[in-house]
Scaffold this motif. Structure first.
Motif, mmCIF file in Angstrom:
data_model
loop_
_atom_site.group_PDB
_atom_site.id
_atom_site.type_symbol
_atom_site.label_atom_id
_atom_site.label_comp_id
_atom_site.label_asym_id
_atom_site.label_seq_id
_atom_site.Cartn_x
_atom_site.Cartn_y
_atom_site.Cartn_z
ATOM 1 N N GLU A 1 0.802 -1.237 0.000
ATOM 2 C CA GLU A 1 0.000 0.000 0.000
ATOM 3 C C GLU A 1 0.830 1.280 0.000
ATOM 4 O O GLU A 1 0.493 2.253 -0.664
ATOM 5 N N GLU A 2 1.938 1.286 0.753
ATOM 6 C CA GLU A 2 2.690 2.545 0.863
ATOM 7 C C GLU A 2 3.195 2.997 -0.502
ATOM 8 O O GLU A 2 2.994 4.153 -0.909
ATOM 9 N N VAL A 3 3.846 2.071 -1.220
ATOM 10 C CA VAL A 3 4.382 2.504 -2.523
ATOM 11 C C VAL A 3 3.248 2.703 -3.527
ATOM 12 O O VAL A 3 3.289 3.629 -4.354
ATOM 13 N N GLU A 4 2.210 1.883 -3.442
ATOM 14 C CA GLU A 4 1.091 2.048 -4.397
ATOM 15 C C GLU A 4 0.447 3.424 -4.216
ATOM 16 O O GLU A 4 0.169 4.133 -5.190
ATOM 17 N N ASN A 5 0.231 3.802 -2.951
ATOM 18 C CA ASN A 5 -0.395 5.114 -2.700
ATOM 19 C C ASN A 5 0.497 6.261 -3.156
ATOM 20 O O ASN A 5 0.025 7.243 -3.737
ATOM 21 N N ALA A 6 1.800 6.135 -2.901
ATOM 22 C CA ALA A 6 2.717 7.226 -3.292
ATOM 23 C C ALA A 6 2.754 7.369 -4.809
ATOM 24 O O ALA A 6 2.667 8.488 -5.347
ATOM 25 N N VAL A 7 2.862 6.247 -5.516
ATOM 26 C CA VAL A 7 2.950 6.320 -6.981
ATOM 27 C C VAL A 7 1.640 6.867 -7.558
ATOM 28 O O VAL A 7 1.647 7.724 -8.455
ATOM 29 N N LYS A 8 0.508 6.406 -7.021
ATOM 30 C CA LYS A 8 -0.774 6.907 -7.542
ATOM 31 C C LYS A 8 -0.942 8.394 -7.251
ATOM 32 O O LYS A 8 -1.427 9.158 -8.094
ATOM 33 N N ALA A 9 -0.516 8.819 -6.052
ATOM 34 C CA ALA A 9 -0.618 10.256 -5.719
ATOM 35 C C ALA A 9 0.251 11.072 -6.676
ATOM 36 O O ALA A 9 -0.146 12.157 -7.135
ATOM 37 N N ALA A 10 1.428 10.555 -6.972
ATOM 38 C CA ALA A 10 2.333 11.284 -7.875
ATOM 39 C C ALA A 10 1.710 11.379 -9.273
ATOM 40 O O ALA A 10 1.718 12.458 -9.889
ATOM 41 N N ILE A 11 1.178 10.290 -9.748
ATOM 42 C CA ILE A 11 0.600 10.315 -11.103
ATOM 43 C C ILE A 11 -0.601 11.264 -11.135
ATOM 44 O O ILE A 11 -0.763 12.052 -12.077
ATOM 45 N N ARG A 12 -1.398 11.248 -10.050
ATOM 46 C CA ARG A 12 -2.518 12.221 -9.979
ATOM 47 C C ARG A 12 -2.006 13.650 -10.037
ATOM 48 O O ARG A 12 -2.619 14.532 -10.615
ATOM 49 N N ALA A 13 -0.847 13.879 -9.415
ATOM 50 C CA ALA A 13 -0.288 15.242 -9.374
ATOM 51 C C ALA A 13 0.416 15.619 -10.674
ATOM 52 O O ALA A 13 0.924 16.734 -10.799
ATOM 53 N N GLY A 14 0.487 14.677 -11.615
ATOM 54 C CA GLY A 14 1.079 15.008 -12.917
ATOM 55 C C GLY A 14 2.450 14.403 -13.170
ATOM 56 O O GLY A 14 3.001 14.541 -14.266
ATOM 57 N N TYR A 15 3.052 13.736 -12.143
ATOM 58 C CA TYR A 15 4.340 13.071 -12.384
ATOM 59 C C TYR A 15 4.114 11.979 -13.435
ATOM 60 O O TYR A 15 3.084 11.304 -13.424
ATOM 61 N N ARG A 16 5.133 11.790 -14.278
ATOM 62 C CA ARG A 16 5.062 10.700 -15.257
ATOM 63 C C ARG A 16 6.293 9.801 -15.173
ATOM 64 O O ARG A 16 6.420 8.877 -15.977
ATOM 65 N N SER A 17 7.175 10.062 -14.208
ATOM 66 C CA SER A 17 8.410 9.288 -14.095
ATOM 67 C C SER A 17 8.545 8.749 -12.669
ATOM 68 O O SER A 17 8.322 9.476 -11.697
#
Ligand SMILES: NC(=O)C1=CN([C@@H]2O[C@H](COP(=O)(O)OP(=O)(O)OC[C@H]3O[C@@H](n4cnc5c(N)ncnc54)[C@H](OP(=O)(O)O)[C@@H]3O)[C@@H](O)[C@H]2O)C=CC1
Ligand SMILES: O=C1CO[C@H](CO)[C@@H](O)[C@@H]1O
Length: 281
Positions: free
Chosen positions: A31-47
């Motif tokens: 969950e920790e990494v899944e939530n962080a990656v999803k939050a980043a992608i929501r914020a516009g990160y693509r890398s």
């Protein structure tokens, strides 16, 4: 001027790599990494920057699948672990296949030799060159390489890495290495860009007040203006968003020079393995 979160560095070979990515070292698989990656992608990160050694490639893979963003819009970096490099060329090739499986990907955008292990790293680089020539990875690079290491792999294989990912921040500006990378069109990528959270530097606080930004944002903007790709880590959505709000202001030349002047050749990453070479430049 790097204008937006979608802006990319064009690597040798033509692949486009976002200037900003999310680092996920010390982020738990699940969950920790899944939530962080999803939050980043929501914020516009693509890398996203992971590694076999971070033991969270599976969570990264799950999150990017569930993100709803097409795979072609994402840039995924992983790295071969030192143990596999130590075992030799064939083990590096096997490690790559295992990373792909955990990430649930057919291709990785950037594959890195994580550290230069004496007597081993040229063979590891040869394995990455094979993967690149076969189209299994879109770009290949190295991490923690000094000028000597770079010269050795270039001399022995004729292949220049697209990226060198190293510790880089205001207390460690790597001028010699950065100049060498610029001359050879090797994109420098900053790890631990936020000094692992040690942001209580008076100049960064002063500039934060001047530009109405946080010290983290000042440092990350300084990375961009020095044309260094940056991959700050956070597991908190608010900070993930904060770290991406760096495309709407510009540091003056004078302030860039003041930050450059903070350099103390100071490393936050403490090396413990005797098999790992510490770099002098
Ligand atoms: N190739 C290599 O050998 C290495 C590669 N890396 C890569 O680089 C990435 C980034 O480097 P890393 O060493 O993790 O450290 P960073 O410099 O990115 O700092 C991360 C720390 O800063 C905190 N932080 C994040 N955002 C903010 C903010 N806006 N304000 C205050 N504190 C903040 C984080 O806490 P919190 O999470 O609680 O927000 C965490 O404690 C790694 O995750 C990894 O992907 C790192 C080391 C070595
Ligand atoms: O990426 C990394 C994170 O930290 C590790 C140390 O524990 C390093 O080996 C590695 O370079």
């Amino acid at each position: 001027m790097i204008a937006s979160i979608a802006s990319c560095s064009v690597l040798r070979g033509g692949v486009r790599m976002p200037w900003l990515g999310l680092g996920v070292w010390q982020v738990n698989n699940g969950e920790e990494v899944e939530n962080a990656v999803k939050a980043a992608i929501r914020a516009g990160y693509r890398s996203i920057d992971t590694a076999e050694a971070y033991e969270n490639e599976a969570g990264v893979g799950k999150a990017i699948r569930e993100s709803g963003v097409p795979r072609s819009e994402l840039f995924i970096t992983t790295k071969v672990a030192n143990q596999r490099q130590n075992e030799g060329y064939d083990s590096v090739l096997r490690a790559f296949e295992e990373s792909l499986k955990r990430l649930q990907l057919d291709v990785v955008d950037l594959y890195l030799v994580h550290w230069p292990l004496e007597g081993k790293y040229v063979d590891a680089w040869r394995a990455l060159v094979k993967l690149y020539r076969e189209g299994r990875v879109r770009a290949i690079g190295v991490s923690n390489f000094t000028v000597d290491h770079l010269e050795r792999i270039i001399d022995q294989t004729g292949e220049v890495p697209a990226v060198n990912q190293v510790e880089y921040h205001p207390l460690l500006t790597r001028n010699k290495l950065h100049n060498y990378c610029k001359q050879h069109r090797i994109q420098l990528e900053a790890y631990s860009p936020l000094m692992q959270g040690h942001l209580d530097v008076p100049l960064l606080q002063e500039l934060g007040r001047k530009y109405a930004k946080t010290p983290a944002q000042i440092v990350l903007r300084w990375n961009l203006q020095n044309e260094v790709v940056t991959i700050p880590k956070s597991v908190r959505e608010q900070r993930i968003v904060e770290n991406a709000a760096i495309f709407d202001f510009e540091l003056s030349d004078d302030d860039m020079n003041r930050i450059n002047g903070l350099n103390r050749d100071y490393r936050f990453l403490v090396l413990s393995s005797p098999n790992i070479i510490s770099s002098a430049d």
